[in-house]
Design an enzyme around this catalytic site. Sequence first.
Site, PDB file in Angstrom:
ATOM      1  N   THR A 184      18.722  49.502  40.318  1.00 48.34           N
ATOM      2  CA  THR A 184      18.780  49.291  38.874  1.00 48.34           C
ATOM      3  C   THR A 184      20.036  50.009  38.375  1.00 48.34           C
ATOM      4  OG1 THR A 184      17.720  51.349  38.190  1.00 48.34           O
ATOM      5  CG2 THR A 184      16.261  49.567  38.860  1.00 48.34           C
TER       6      THR A 184
ATOM      7  N   LEU B 251      31.802  48.635  51.127  1.00 44.53           N
ATOM      8  CA  LEU B 251      32.845  49.275  51.949  1.00 44.53           C
ATOM      9  C   LEU B 251      32.425  50.703  52.311  1.00 44.53           C
ATOM     10  CD1 LEU B 251      36.095  48.226  50.024  1.00 44.53           C
ATOM     11  CD2 LEU B 251      35.196  47.261  52.148  1.00 44.53           C
TER      12      LEU B 251
ATOM     13  N   GLY C 142      29.563  36.957  38.576  1.00 48.05           N
ATOM     14  CA  GLY C 142      28.746  38.117  38.972  1.00 48.05           C
ATOM     15  C   GLY C 142      29.540  39.347  39.356  1.00 48.05           C
TER      16      GLY C 142
ATOM     17  N   GLU D 123      29.684  44.311  35.261  1.00 53.07           N
ATOM     18  CA  GLU D 123      28.438  44.910  34.786  1.00 53.07           C
ATOM     19  C   GLU D 123      27.907  43.973  33.695  1.00 53.07           C
ATOM     20  OE1 GLU D 123      27.122  48.039  35.738  1.00 53.07           O
ATOM     21  OE2 GLU D 123      28.694  48.148  37.258  1.00 53.07           O
TER      22      GLU D 123
ATOM     23  N   ASP E  34      33.628  52.462  34.388  1.00 51.26           N
ATOM     24  CA  ASP E  34      33.028  52.311  35.703  1.00 51.26           C
ATOM     25  C   ASP E  34      33.958  52.865  36.793  1.00 51.26           C
ATOM     26  OD1 ASP E  34      30.791  51.316  37.215  1.00 51.26           O
ATOM     27  OD2 ASP E  34      32.210  49.847  38.038  1.00 51.26           O
TER      28      ASP E  34
ATOM     29  N   LYS F  93      33.565  56.103  39.442  1.00 51.57           N
ATOM     30  CA  LYS F  93      33.760  56.028  40.898  1.00 51.57           C
ATOM     31  C   LYS F  93      34.723  57.107  41.393  1.00 51.57           C
ATOM     32  CE  LYS F  93      32.768  51.113  41.106  1.00 51.57           C
ATOM     33  NZ  LYS F  93      33.346  49.771  41.102  1.00 51.57           N
TER      34      LYS F  93
END
Length: 814
Positions: free
Chosen positions: A555, A613, A664, A667, A678, A682
Site C-alpha cells: 500500500t 532493481l 501506470g 503515483e 518521490d 528515494k
Amino acid sequence: MKVLKFGGSSVGSAETILKVIDIVIRESESTPCAVVLSAMQGTTDALIEAGRTAERGDDGYIERLANISENHLQTIQRLFPDGDSLPISDFVESTIKELENLCEGVRLVRELSAKTLDRILSFGEIVSSKMVAAKLAELGHDNEWKDSRLLIRTNSNHGFAVVDFDETNKRINDYLGGSKTSLHILPGFIASDSAGYTTTLGRGGSDYTAAIIAAAADAEMLEIWTDVSGMMTADPRFVKNVKEISHITYREAMELSHFGAKVIYPPTIQPVMAKGIPVLVKNTFSPDDAGTLIEATSSGTAGIIRGITSIDKITVLNLEGGGMVGIPGFSKRLFDALSRAEINVILITQSSSEHSICVAIEERSAEKAKRVVDEEFAYEISVGKIDPLKVESGFSILALVGDNMREHTGVSGKMFTTLGQNGINIHAIAQGSSERNISAIIASRDVRKAVNTLHEEFFSDGSKQINIYIAGVGTVGSRLLDQLARQHDHVLDDMRLNLRVVGLANSRRNLISEDGVDLATYIHELETADDATVEQFTDQIIYNNLRNSIFVDVTASPDVVAAYPKLLKKSVSIIACNKVAASARYDDYRSLKDLAREYGANFFFETNVGAGLPIIHTLGDLLRSGDRVRRIEAVLSGTLNFVFNNYDGSRPFADVVRQAQDEGYTEPDPRLDLTGTDVARKILILAREAGNVIEMDEVENRPFLPTSCLEGSVEDFYREMSVQEAHFRTLLDNAASRGEKLKYIASYDDGQARVGLESIGPDHNFANLSGKDNAVLFYTDRYSEQPLVIKGAGAGADVTAAGVFADMIRAARS
Ligand code: ADP
Ligand code: ASP
Ligand code: MG
C-alpha cells in the site's frame, strides 16, 4: 498370550465395535488373548459432568445420565439388530438408575467425593466391555468377561490409585490359570481397594490396565489399538505432516508420553518394560498399517529426534532469594512441601548461582503450591531471606525426545535458534543428563507455532512453510499474487520454501485463511469478505501466531506503517513496497531497523528505490564488505524519465504526463513524482542506507513545476499544466539550444542530498537513459574512478512485484 487394548474411539459406535470384534476374532485364532476395553468415546467425560452437575445442586444430571443411557442403548440396538440384546440393555437401564440415585445423593449433600466419582465412572468401561463380550458370544466366539476390579488391587487414592502389584499379579495369574477359555474380555481403567471399593487408574488408564495384565501374564505382546496408526513424530492434531514412528524404545516412548503424547498413558510402559514385553500401537480403523513397535532397543533407522511433544496448563513456581545461596536444604524443603501436598513436579531448573529454583507443576495445583511453600518458608520470608513464592501460569512444556540426541551436538542449538527466529520466548530449559529429552517452558499461546516450527526443522524433507500476509491488492499486489501462484512449485522444488498466502487485505476488507488463500479465487473471496480495518488485519496476524510469518505492505498508507512495530516485536518480517516507513522521521526509520534486529525479523524495502532493481541490497553489500559510499548520482524516477524522454515539443507536456499515468508509471497523484517529492524520498533512503542521519527536509529540492500547478485536485493539476505549457516548452527549448537533454537527477555527495531537473550533455552518464529506466551510480572507496552502475526498468507493476518477491525469498531463507 497377547493382550489387546481398544481405546474409546475404537468402541465409539456399533460400527467401530464391529471392527474391534473382527480384529479380536482374527488375533484370537492363533493365540489366547485378553482384551481390555475403554469406555465408549466421550462417556467418561459425560459421567464426570453428570457428577459435577449434581454436586452444584443442579438436577441437570438426570438429563445427562439419560443421554448417556440413550447413546448406549442405541449402540446396543444396532449391535444386536436381531433383538438379542435384552440382558445387556436391562443392565444399562438398571445401572443408570443406580447412578441417578447416587447423583441425587451427591446433589443433596453438594459434595462429590473422589470415591463416589470412581463408582460413577466404572459404568463406562463395564458396559463397553460387556457389549463386546456379548457380541463375540453371539457370533459364536466363546469368551469370559471378567470384572477387572476383582483382579487389580490398588490403594484407596481414588482417581489416581496406586497398584499393589504383588496382590494384583497373584490374582491375575490365579484367574488366568483357573480359566478354561482362551479369550478374556475385561474393562480397563477400573480396579478396587482392599475394602472392595471401586478405584480408577487415572484418565486414559485403560492402557495401564492392559499393561498390568500383560506383565502379570508374561504376555508375548501388548497391543494398543487406537485411532491413529502408531506413535507419531508430533501430536497429529497440532501438526499436519506428522510421520509415523515405526520403532521406538521403551524409554523414548515413556518420555514422549510423559511429555504429552496422549496416545499412550504414561505409566503403561513401566510394567511391560520390566518384563521386556514388546508393545505394538495399532490403528483399529486401518489395521493393516504397520503401527509402532516399542521395544528395549530400537532397530529403526530414525534420525536424532524421535518426537516432539507438549503439555499445556503448566504453572511455573519460582523460589528466589539471596538467602538461598550456598546453603543446603532449600530445595529439599521445597520438594518435601510439594510432595506432602501431593503436587507432582514435572520439570526443575536451578541456575548455578543458586539464587533461584524454578519448578513446573500442573496449573490445577498452583494455589495449593503457593500456600504450602509460603507456609514452609514463612520464617525465611519474614526475615527477608527469600521472597514469597512467585507463581506464573499460562505456560506449556515443549519437549524434544530421542535416544540418539546423546551422540549428537547441536540439537539444542538448533532448537533454540529455530524458536528464537520465530519470536518464541523461552522461560526455562531443562535437559536431563540422560540427554534423551530437552524441555523448554514457553507461553501456551506459542505452543502450536513452536511444535510446528520444530517439527519442520527436525522432520521435514527440508522444506519450510512461509506464511505470507499481503496488505494491498492493487496493481502491484495483484501482480505479486499472480507471481506467487505461478512460482509456487518452482520455489518449493528449488529452494524448499512452501510459500503460502494466509491473509489478504485491502483498505476495506480482510481475507484470512490459515490453510492458505486460494490464489485462483481470491478476488471474489476478498470482495465478499467481512469489512475489516488494516489494524484488525495486523492484530489477526499477531493472534494467529503462525511460524515464519511475513507481512508484505504493497500500500502507500501510513496507517499500515503504524502496525510495523507491533509486528516486528512478534518477529514477523516486513517487506515494504510502501515508502512511508523508510522515508519517515529518521528516528522512526532507525527504530524499525533496530526492532527488526532485536526480534530476529527482517525489514526489507528494496522496491522503495528503483522498483525491482537490486539497489538497496547492493548498497548494503558494499557497506558490509567494508566499502564506503562517497557519492551517489541517480535517475530514480521512471515517471520523470518517461516524461522528459517523451516530451519533445510535438505534443503538450500535460498529454505526456497523462500517458505516463495511464500506463501506470506514476503515483495516483502524479504531483508526488513531478514535484520531485518521490525522488527526494528515494535519495533520502539511499543516503540513510549509506549510513547518514538525514531528514526529508534536508534534501535540497529545486522544483520545476510552477507553484500554480500544486493547487487543487489531480484534474485541476492537468488543466493548469496545459495553461503553463509555455513554461515547460521554454525548459525544453533552452536545453535543446545547448544540444542538451532534460533529466531529473538525484544526487548525494558528502552528506548533502539534492534533487532537481538538470540539462545534460550527450557525454553525460545518463544521456542515453531511455524510457522509464532508472540508473544509480555509486562512487565508493573501491569504485572511485568508474562508478558501480545499476541500470534498468525502474517502474512498472511487474518489476516492482518481482522485487517484492525477491525480498520475500530473501527474508524466508534467512
Ligand atoms: P484412545 O481412546 O484410543 O486411548 P487417545 O485419544 O487416548 O486414544 O490417544 C490417541 C490420540 O492421541 C490420537 O488421536 C492423537 O490425537 C493423540 N496424540 C497426541 N500425541 C500423539 C503422538 N505423538 N502420536 C500419536 N498420537 C498422538
Ligand atoms: N475411559 C477412561 C478415560 O476416558 C480411561 C481410558 O479411556 O483409557 O480416561
Ligand atoms: Mg488413551
